[in-house]
Scaffold this motif. Structure first.
Motif, mmCIF file in Angstrom:
data_model
loop_
_atom_site.group_PDB
_atom_site.id
_atom_site.type_symbol
_atom_site.label_atom_id
_atom_site.label_comp_id
_atom_site.label_asym_id
_atom_site.label_seq_id
_atom_site.Cartn_x
_atom_site.Cartn_y
_atom_site.Cartn_z
ATOM 1 N N ALA A 55 -51.327 110.254 -23.413
ATOM 2 C CA ALA A 55 -51.116 108.969 -23.944
ATOM 3 C C ALA A 55 -52.200 108.201 -23.734
ATOM 4 O O ALA A 55 -52.932 107.520 -24.592
ATOM 5 C CB ALA A 55 -49.900 108.342 -23.493
ATOM 6 N N ILE A 98 -47.591 107.410 -30.053
ATOM 7 C CA ILE A 98 -47.800 108.294 -29.016
ATOM 8 C C ILE A 98 -47.580 107.553 -27.752
ATOM 9 O O ILE A 98 -46.876 108.017 -26.895
ATOM 10 C CB ILE A 98 -49.189 108.791 -29.029
ATOM 11 N N TYR A 99 -48.215 106.367 -27.509
ATOM 12 C CA TYR A 99 -48.179 105.274 -26.442
ATOM 13 C C TYR A 99 -46.752 105.053 -26.116
ATOM 14 O O TYR A 99 -46.029 105.406 -24.942
ATOM 15 C CB TYR A 99 -48.996 104.236 -26.458
ATOM 16 N N ALA A 128 -49.023 115.196 -26.288
ATOM 17 C CA ALA A 128 -47.804 114.487 -25.680
ATOM 18 C C ALA A 128 -46.388 114.917 -25.997
ATOM 19 O O ALA A 128 -45.580 114.801 -24.955
ATOM 20 C CB ALA A 128 -47.926 113.037 -26.327
ATOM 21 N N THR A 171 -48.375 111.106 -19.263
ATOM 22 C CA THR A 171 -49.051 109.864 -19.353
ATOM 23 C C THR A 171 -50.729 110.124 -19.849
ATOM 24 O O THR A 171 -51.330 109.077 -20.341
ATOM 25 C CB THR A 171 -49.033 109.083 -18.292
ATOM 26 N N VAL A 212 -44.472 108.021 -25.016
ATOM 27 C CA VAL A 212 -44.598 108.378 -23.585
ATOM 28 C C VAL A 212 -43.739 107.347 -22.787
ATOM 29 O O VAL A 212 -43.244 107.869 -21.847
ATOM 30 C CB VAL A 212 -45.998 108.505 -23.450
#
Length: 205
Positions: free
Chosen positions: A144, A195-196, A132, A141, A199
């Motif tokens: 992620a 991380i989610y 990422a 994406t 992103v």
């Protein structure tokens, strides 16, 4: 193009594959996504400075994917071995002891496989974080998604640990398995969410 054999078998009335196999399969998909992001980054002039890192990640992701696919069958075998002990005779005290001993040994093996699934999935999440940050923005994406799916697969595999420790006579060993499962399921839980969110923030700029 899509091979539905595993999904069809999972949906059948057979107890295998089950949650452990599904977790390993999901983890393998997460690892494959990681490989894809690395492949989309490798060879691009814009990302020449991270070429070596991406090659390393691609190799590691491929290894995770391969091992997780192997663990689908290993989880099946562990369950079959455990379930076969339920059918052993128990008419005499000697038979009862032999049956219980066999069940205890099989329960240990049935814990070890999902724990390894969890370990492989945590590796996938760790790789996804690096992808990422340094991988192709075109596939950010997907990096992620790899993290989120890998973390979910890790937690799902942990359920197989808990159901098997519940019937173990050696409570110290059972607790050690449970502690390890908890450690693995929470190790990258926050990291996966980071991380989610990272992103999301990147793509919404």
């Amino acid at each position: 193009m899509v091979d539905t054999a595993f999904v069809d078998e999972l949906a059948s009335g057979s107890p295998t594959p089950g949650g452990g196999g599904a977790s390993a399969y999901a983890g393998a998909l997460a690892a494959a996504l990681g490989s894809m992001v690395a492949n989309l980054t490798i060879g691009k002039k814009k990302y020449a400075q991270v070429e070596e890192e991406m090659l390393e990640i691609r190799t590691a992701a491929a290894q995770c994917q391969a091992r997780l696919l192997e663990l689908i069958d290993e989880d099946d075998r562990a369950f079959v071995a455990l379930s076969s002990t339920w059918k052993l005779p128990k008419g005499t005290s000697e038979e009862q002891k032999a049956r219980n001993d066999a069940m205890q040994a099989a329960s240990v093996d049935a814990c070890k496989v999902p724990l390894e699934i969890m370990e492989e999935c945590t590796k996938v999440v760790e790789l996804a974080g690096r992808l990422a940050k340094d991988g192709s923005r075109m596939a950010i994406t997907d990096a992620a998604a790899s993290a989120v799916i890998g973390q979910a697969a890790c937690k799902a595999a942990g359920l197989n640990v808990y159901i098997n420790t519940a019937s173990m006579d050696d409570r110290d060993l059972a607790r050690s398995f449970e502690d390890r499962a908890l450690e693995l399921s929470t190790r990258f839980e926050q990291r996966s969410e980071e991380i989610y969110q990272y992103v999301i923030d990147q793509v919404k700029r």
